[in-house]
Design an enzyme around this catalytic site. Structure first.
Site: not given
Length: 570
Positions: A39, A61, A124-125, A422, A452, A479, A481, A485
């Site tokens: 708004d 956003e 608001h916000h 990253g 994925d 693959n 996951g 990591e």
């Protein structure tokens, strides 16, 4: 209002502030604005069409910020509009990434009226404490310029300064637009004079001295090489780099973040240097050089394969947008563009050594293999054989970003990745923005490789791609996951697992029409057949490929970088 009316009557050509802002964006080459309506920005959005700007309309956003980033990397600059508080904060991660990686984005935030802010109204916000500057302060540290358009007397000047700083420093700027200021009148005659986007000129005497120092070491070097990185792209020094490569004949390499900065079909191109993750034969040539012309370097952990560079400052000349460092002597307030241009003009004869030959030929073990599993050592040279000139290639931080090191590009390929910041899922949003900019540039192909796991964070942008009738080719590496990591920590840990999705069917959920096609590829023969399919390669609608790869496989560069990251984390 009386004072504003008097001020307006004094203007010979008054126009609304919002129109002025958007016409300036159009002037610097922006044709589409990303964001989410709210708004406090709705009335401003009404001005976009009359200023020649398209509204993209993203799903959230954060994705809009990623998309503005991708758009800027192809187009030269991007723009993002969010609403006060809730909207702008959702975009901050993307803006921080753009700041980190030198990507110019104009972030416009629709705010409550100047009177509401002055009175500290409970709107608001807000945080409910009357502080309307708190979010601006949050953005100050990830913006190179802040323009608060609270006064029509200065607003046009602030806009011009913000856009100039965004371009010159190649980083995001933050512009606030209160709702009552949308209609405030400013001097439209200013638009007759384009914003000066030229970088500050180097001091001639200082520049000559630095050039002479550079030439002294360059002409005396026995085996000099050139190493190009991301800031050569971001600070628009590619023409100077191209001339340097051509005139010198020196072996030329790129860092991972510098992919696409050099024509990789050029005879001088020797591949990617990333310390222990370098292409075959590259590390030996670079690290044995007695002089490295390092242009626009960003020596981060992932860009150096875990800080495994073995090049000393004593053998390095660093060129940057605001300084040049020759060995251990630093010369501030000197732009590399002017220095490089003069070095090319006065270069003279150099000692030139052979350049390693990098091709998209499969490794010997893959040439003789009967294995049908799509491994990284097989995939990335094959991708290099399939790519075309002028493609835009986007890789997510993970297996794809490290794998692309082993792909030799055709000419004029734009490479996009977020190696330093990253942020997981960045590349899906970036793909939407890049594809839009590529469409504006006569529909260059846009190709995305994403994991994925990563795509699950930002998959909604497939909807925005469809809505804007864009046609990227998206490869989802399936693959099981978060592979990068797993290599850092928690090989069998459940937090590195994901729920498997039927990715090829998702565009249909988002309303894809009959022009969309999805694929499920599990063997090398299937992928080769797909790459030979002209409908797939030249489609004018979205194509999405589920590309199945072994769970435990990864590029060599990722393995070494992850090992170094794990050691540091411990």
């Amino acid at each position: 209002m009386a004072s504003l009316d008097i001020a307006t009557r004094e203007l010979e050509n008054p126009i609304d502030l919002a129109e002025y802002l958007f016409r300036r964006l159009h002037e610097v080459g922006i044709r589409a604005v990303h964001g989410v309506p709210g708004d406090y920005n709705l009335a401003a959005l009404d001005y976009l069409p009359k200023c020649g700007l398209d509204w993209v309309g993203n799903c959230n956003e954060l994705n809009a910020g990623y998309a503005a980033d991708g758009y800027a990397r192809v187009n030269g600059m991007g723009a993002l509009i969010t609403t006060f508080g809730v909207g702008e904060l959702s975009a901050l991660n993307a803006i921080a990434g753009a700041y980190s990686e030198f990507v110019p984005i104009v972030h416009i935030v629709g705010q409550p009226t100047t009177k509401s802010q002055k009175d500290g109204m409970l709107l608001h916000h807000t945080l409910g404490n009357g502080d309307f500057n708190v979010f601006t302060k949050m953005s100050e540290g990830i913006s190179c310029y802040v323009a608060q358009l609270n006064d029509p007397h200065y607003a046009a000047t602030y806009i011009d300064s913000a856009i100039r700083e965004c371009w010159i420093r190649s980083r995001p700027v933050y512009v606030t637009l209160p709702t009552d200021m949308i209609y405030a009148k400013v001097n439209g005659d200013r638009l007759k004079t384009p914003i000066d986007l030229s970088p500050p000129e180097n001091d001639p005497e200082k520049e000559k001295y630095v050039v002479d120092v550079v030439l002294k070491y360059l002409q005396g070097a026995k085996n000099p090489v050139i190493l190009v990185d991301a800031c050569a792209i971001r600070h628009r020094a590619l023409e100077e780099v191209r001339d340097l490569v051509e005139a010198s004949g020196l072996p030329t390499f790129v860092a991972p973040m510098g992919k696409g900065a050099v024509n990789e079909t050029h005879k001088n191109f020797g591949g990617v240097y990333a310390g222990s993750g370098s292409n075959t034969g590259v590390r030996e040539v670079v690290e044995s050089s007695d002089l490295i012309l390092s242009i626009g370097a960003i020596k981060s952990d992932f860009n150096t394969a875990g800080f495994t560079y073995r090049i000393g400052q004593l053998n390095t000349i660093d060129f940057h947008s605001n300084f040049v460092r020759v060995r251990y002597s630093e010369y501030p307030d000197i732009n590399m563009k002017g220095v490089l241009r003069k070095v090319v003009q006065k270069m003279g004869k150099l000692n030139v050594t052979p350049t390693p030959q990098i091709t998209n030929k499969l490794p010997a073990e893959e040439q003789s293999s009967s294995n049908q599993a799509i491994t990284h050592s097989w995939l990335w040279p094959i991708v290099g054989q399939w790519l075309k000139e002028n493609d835009v290639v986007i890789t997510e931080t993970g297996t794809a970003n490290f794998g692309i090191w082993d792909t030799r590009f055709p000419a004029n390929v734009t490479a996009i990745s977020q190696v330093l910041w990253g942020s997981i899922g960045y590349s899906m949003g970036s793909c939407q923005g890049a594809a839009l900019a590529a469409k504006e540039q006569n529909n260059r192909r846009t190709i995305l490789f994403i994991g994925d796991g990563s795509i699950q964070l930002t998959v909604q942008e497939l909807s925005t791609i469809l809505r804007n009738k864009l046609s990227p080719i998206v490869f989802v590496i399936c693959n099981e996951g978060y592979t990068i990591e797993r290599y850092i920590h928690g090989w069998e840990a459940p937090y590195n697992d994901i729920q498997p999705w039927e990715f090829a069917n998702l565009p249909k959920v988002f309303g894809a029409d009959a022009g969309y096609k999805g694929y499920r590829i599990k063997t090398r023969d299937e992928l080769q057949k797909l790459f030979a399919d002209q409908d797939f390669c030249t489609a004018d609608a979205l194509r999405l490929v589920e590309l199945y790869m072994p769970r435990d496989d990864a590029p060599a560069g990722l393995k070494s970088t992850a090992e170094a990251a794990a050691a540091r984390n411990a």
